[in-house]
Design a protein around this motif. Structure first.
Motif, PDB file in Angstrom:
ATOM      1  N   ALA A   1     -46.145  20.194  -6.694  1.00 47.39           N
ATOM      2  CA  ALA A   1     -46.731  18.893  -6.374  1.00 47.39           C
ATOM      3  C   ALA A   1     -45.612  17.875  -6.242  1.00 47.39           C
ATOM      4  CB  ALA A   1     -47.720  18.473  -7.456  1.00 47.39           C
ATOM      5  N   VAL A   2     -45.490  17.283  -5.061  1.00 46.73           N
ATOM      6  CA  VAL A   2     -44.449  16.289  -4.785  1.00 46.73           C
ATOM      7  C   VAL A   2     -45.122  14.922  -4.690  1.00 46.73           C
ATOM      8  CG1 VAL A   2     -42.609  15.591  -3.214  1.00 46.73           C
ATOM      9  CG2 VAL A   2     -43.158  18.027  -3.482  1.00 46.73           C
ATOM     10  N   GLU A   3     -44.750  14.018  -5.603  1.00 44.37           N
ATOM     11  CA  GLU A   3     -45.423  12.711  -5.674  1.00 44.37           C
ATOM     12  C   GLU A   3     -44.411  11.636  -6.071  1.00 44.37           C
ATOM     13  OE1 GLU A   3     -47.470   9.442  -5.761  1.00 44.37           O
ATOM     14  OE2 GLU A   3     -48.350  11.279  -4.940  1.00 44.37           O
ATOM     15  N   PRO A   4     -44.323  10.547  -5.295  1.00 45.44           N
ATOM     16  CA  PRO A   4     -43.321   9.522  -5.606  1.00 45.44           C
ATOM     17  C   PRO A   4     -43.710   8.563  -6.731  1.00 45.44           C
ATOM     18  CG  PRO A   4     -44.518   8.923  -3.619  1.00 45.44           C
ATOM     19  CD  PRO A   4     -44.985  10.297  -3.999  1.00 45.44           C
ATOM     20  N   ASP A   5     -45.008   8.401  -6.995  1.00 48.55           N
ATOM     21  CA  ASP A   5     -45.458   7.368  -7.927  1.00 48.55           C
ATOM     22  C   ASP A   5     -45.597   7.928  -9.345  1.00 48.55           C
ATOM     23  OD1 ASP A   5     -46.678   4.534  -8.161  1.00 48.55           O
ATOM     24  OD2 ASP A   5     -48.137   5.821  -9.167  1.00 48.55           O
TER      25      ASP A   5
END
Length: 243
Positions: free
Chosen positions: A67-71
């Motif tokens: 899972a790639v997530e910036p926040d």
């Protein structure tokens, strides 16, 4: 501040999951390592994973998911699962090794990306023959979004939005695209409908000057549209992928 910072709790609480039939469709195109003999294939990068609505469903199907997530607020809500790895990153620069995944998914997130740079990143991280899946929950043809009647300009309903989305997807996939839609109706009680409406990027946050008026308008719609304490949001899960 990210548009969703401070909204992870309501997002996780009330945003719908995706139609099980849509996951069946994906599984028919990309085999999960724990569901096929020999355990080959099935590494998926879920880009813009949010609170993990799709990531968790992919994990339940036996995929090994990154899972790639910036926040950070969103990442804090991602579940702890043995076949889920969570990393900070953006769609255009995931930080994943080249040719390391069998599929890329992005659910309810593509419109936030730079499409051309995202495509380049997908080409870089996908193994040869890998697939890209862009997934949206949308109102089916003939229905408007649940917030269409709100007296709230940022939410003003745009009936052409999803037509333009189809056009954007066709351009993204270079004209070689498959589009499949699966029924995914959602029933909300008052509490979850309010949380759903507050989870949108343009909705006010608690403490914002207009938040009380916004919540009052949500309550009025629920009162008018609910049946026995439940409000139906007709919805379908649309999956776009390379042909």
């Amino acid at each position: 501040m990210n548009e969703f910072t401070g909204k992870a709790t309501v997002y996780d609480k009330a945003r719908p999951g995706y139609a099980p039939a849509a996951l069946d469709y994906i599984a028919g195109l990309v085999k999960a390592p724990f569901a096929c003999e020999g355990g080959t294939g099935g590494a998926v990068a879920d880009i813009g994973a949010g609170t993990g609505k799709l990531s968790a469903m992919l994990c339940a199907r036996g995929y090994s998911v990154i899972a790639v997530e910036p926040d950070a607020d969103m990442r804090s809500k991602l579940p702890i699962l043995p076949n889920l790895r969570v990393i900070e990153g953006i769609a255009e620069a995931t930080g994943l090794p080249g040719q390391s995944v069998d599929a890329v998914t992005c659910a309810q997130a593509f419109h936030w990306f730079d499409g051309e740079r995202f495509k380049q990143e997908c080409v870089r991280i996908l193994k040869p023959g890998g697939r890209i899946f862009v997934i949206y929950n949308i109102p089916p043809a003939g229905h408007t979004e649940a917030n269409a009647e709100l007296e709230w300009q940022p939410h003003k309903y745009d009936p052409e939005r999803w037509k333009r989305n189809d056009e954007a997807m066709l351009a993204f996939f270079g004209g070689a695209m498959r589009r499949e839609a699966f029924d995914n109706p959602v029933y909300y009680d008052r509490e979850h409908h309010e949380a759903y409406m507050l989870s949108h990027s343009t909705s006010p946050r608690p403490g914002d000057g207009e938040c009380e008026r916004f919540i009052a308008s949500i309550a009025e719609i629920f009162e008018r549209c609910n049946l026995n304490g439940k409000m139906l949001l007709p919805m379908e899960t649309v999956v776009y992928t390379n042909a």
